[in-house]
Motif scaffolding. Sequence first.
Motif, short mmCIF file in Angstrom:
data_model
loop_
_atom_site.label_atom_id
_atom_site.label_comp_id
_atom_site.label_asym_id
_atom_site.label_seq_id
_atom_site.Cartn_x
_atom_site.Cartn_y
_atom_site.Cartn_z
N SER A 162 0.83 -1.21 0.00
CA SER A 162 0.00 0.00 0.00
C SER A 162 0.86 1.26 0.00
O SER A 162 1.94 1.27 0.58
CB SER A 162 -0.90 0.03 1.24
OG SER A 162 -1.79 -1.05 1.23
N VAL A 163 0.33 2.29 -0.64
CA VAL A 163 0.98 3.59 -0.63
C VAL A 163 -0.08 4.65 -0.33
O VAL A 163 -1.24 4.50 -0.72
CB VAL A 163 1.68 3.91 -1.98
CG1 VAL A 163 0.68 4.02 -3.12
CG2 VAL A 163 2.53 5.17 -1.90
N GLU A 164 0.32 5.68 0.39
CA GLU A 164 -0.56 6.82 0.61
C GLU A 164 0.30 8.03 0.93
O GLU A 164 1.45 7.90 1.34
CB GLU A 164 -1.56 6.57 1.73
CG GLU A 164 -0.97 6.38 3.10
CD GLU A 164 -2.04 6.15 4.14
OE1 GLU A 164 -2.99 6.98 4.23
OE2 GLU A 164 -1.94 5.16 4.86
N GLY A 165 -0.28 9.20 0.69
CA GLY A 165 0.47 10.41 0.99
C GLY A 165 -0.21 11.65 0.46
O GLY A 165 -1.41 11.65 0.18
N THR A 166 0.60 12.71 0.33
CA THR A 166 0.10 13.98 -0.16
C THR A 166 0.95 14.48 -1.32
O THR A 166 2.12 14.13 -1.44
CB THR A 166 0.13 15.07 0.95
OG1 THR A 166 1.47 15.25 1.39
CG2 THR A 166 -0.77 14.69 2.10
N MET A 167 0.32 15.28 -2.14
CA MET A 167 1.02 15.96 -3.23
C MET A 167 0.61 17.42 -3.16
O MET A 167 -0.57 17.75 -3.20
CB MET A 167 0.64 15.36 -4.59
CG MET A 167 1.41 15.96 -5.77
SD MET A 167 0.70 17.49 -6.43
CE MET A 167 -0.76 16.88 -7.23
N MET A 168 1.58 18.28 -2.95
CA MET A 168 1.33 19.71 -2.90
C MET A 168 1.63 20.30 -4.27
O MET A 168 2.74 20.15 -4.78
CB MET A 168 2.21 20.36 -1.84
CG MET A 168 1.82 21.78 -1.54
SD MET A 168 0.21 21.94 -0.72
CE MET A 168 0.60 21.41 0.93
N PHE A 169 0.61 20.92 -4.87
CA PHE A 169 0.73 21.52 -6.20
C PHE A 169 1.00 23.01 -6.02
O PHE A 169 0.15 23.75 -5.53
CB PHE A 169 -0.56 21.27 -6.98
CG PHE A 169 -0.69 22.00 -8.28
CD1 PHE A 169 0.41 22.25 -9.10
CD2 PHE A 169 -1.93 22.45 -8.70
CE1 PHE A 169 0.27 22.93 -10.31
CE2 PHE A 169 -2.09 23.14 -9.90
CZ PHE A 169 -0.97 23.38 -10.70
N TYR A 170 2.19 23.42 -6.42
CA TYR A 170 2.58 24.83 -6.38
C TYR A 170 2.43 25.37 -7.79
O TYR A 170 3.28 25.14 -8.66
CB TYR A 170 4.02 24.99 -5.89
CG TYR A 170 4.20 24.56 -4.45
CD1 TYR A 170 3.96 25.45 -3.42
CD2 TYR A 170 4.59 23.26 -4.15
CE1 TYR A 170 4.11 25.05 -2.09
CE2 TYR A 170 4.75 22.86 -2.83
CZ TYR A 170 4.52 23.75 -1.81
OH TYR A 170 4.66 23.36 -0.51
N ARG A 171 1.32 26.07 -8.02
CA ARG A 171 1.03 26.59 -9.35
C ARG A 171 2.03 27.65 -9.76
O ARG A 171 2.50 28.44 -8.93
CB ARG A 171 -0.38 27.17 -9.40
CG ARG A 171 -1.45 26.11 -9.19
CD ARG A 171 -2.81 26.70 -9.18
NE ARG A 171 -3.02 27.42 -7.90
CZ ARG A 171 -4.14 28.04 -7.59
NH1 ARG A 171 -5.15 28.07 -8.44
NH2 ARG A 171 -4.27 28.65 -6.44
N LYS A 172 2.31 27.69 -11.05
CA LYS A 172 3.20 28.70 -11.58
C LYS A 172 2.50 30.06 -11.52
O LYS A 172 1.35 30.18 -11.92
CB LYS A 172 3.55 28.34 -13.03
CG LYS A 172 4.63 29.19 -13.62
CD LYS A 172 5.01 28.65 -14.99
CE LYS A 172 6.15 29.48 -15.55
NZ LYS A 172 6.63 28.91 -16.82
N PRO A 173 3.19 31.08 -11.02
CA PRO A 173 2.57 32.42 -10.97
C PRO A 173 2.25 32.93 -12.38
O PRO A 173 2.94 32.63 -13.34
CB PRO A 173 3.64 33.29 -10.31
CG PRO A 173 4.54 32.34 -9.59
CD PRO A 173 4.51 31.07 -10.40
#
Length: 130
Positions: free
Chosen positions: A100-111
């Motif tokens: 199993s895998v789990e976690g977070t992905m933080m998306f830093y949008r390009k300005p």
Amino acid sequence: MKRFAWALLCLIPLVAAAQNSLDGRRFDTQAGFTGKPAHIARDILSFAEGKFHSSDCDQYGYDKGSYRTTANGDSITFEVETRSEQHGRNVWKGVIRGDSVEGTMMFYRKPTWYRPNPEPLEHWFKGKAM
């Protein structure tokens, strides 16, 4: 004797890295915004040659990123950053326990001119080994 001991000490980080390597592992995952249901029904996360890849992010031009791992008892944590020239960067943090895998992905949008300081968007992901 001292040279032999020194050689062994130099090999310890290489052996530890090999034990924590996720190369060859693939996971069939779902993802969504934190606190919301899944809006990505299928994303194949894979690890090969020291690189991480998200199949869903291909459509947005994201590259593969070099991953880092840490062993914690029966689990392996990983961190990786992937980048898209057009969209920005994603910072992935996950935990693998068995299949199993789990976690977070933080998306830093390009300005952009209309959004000079975009807020990051947090996603969750979870899935099973393929």
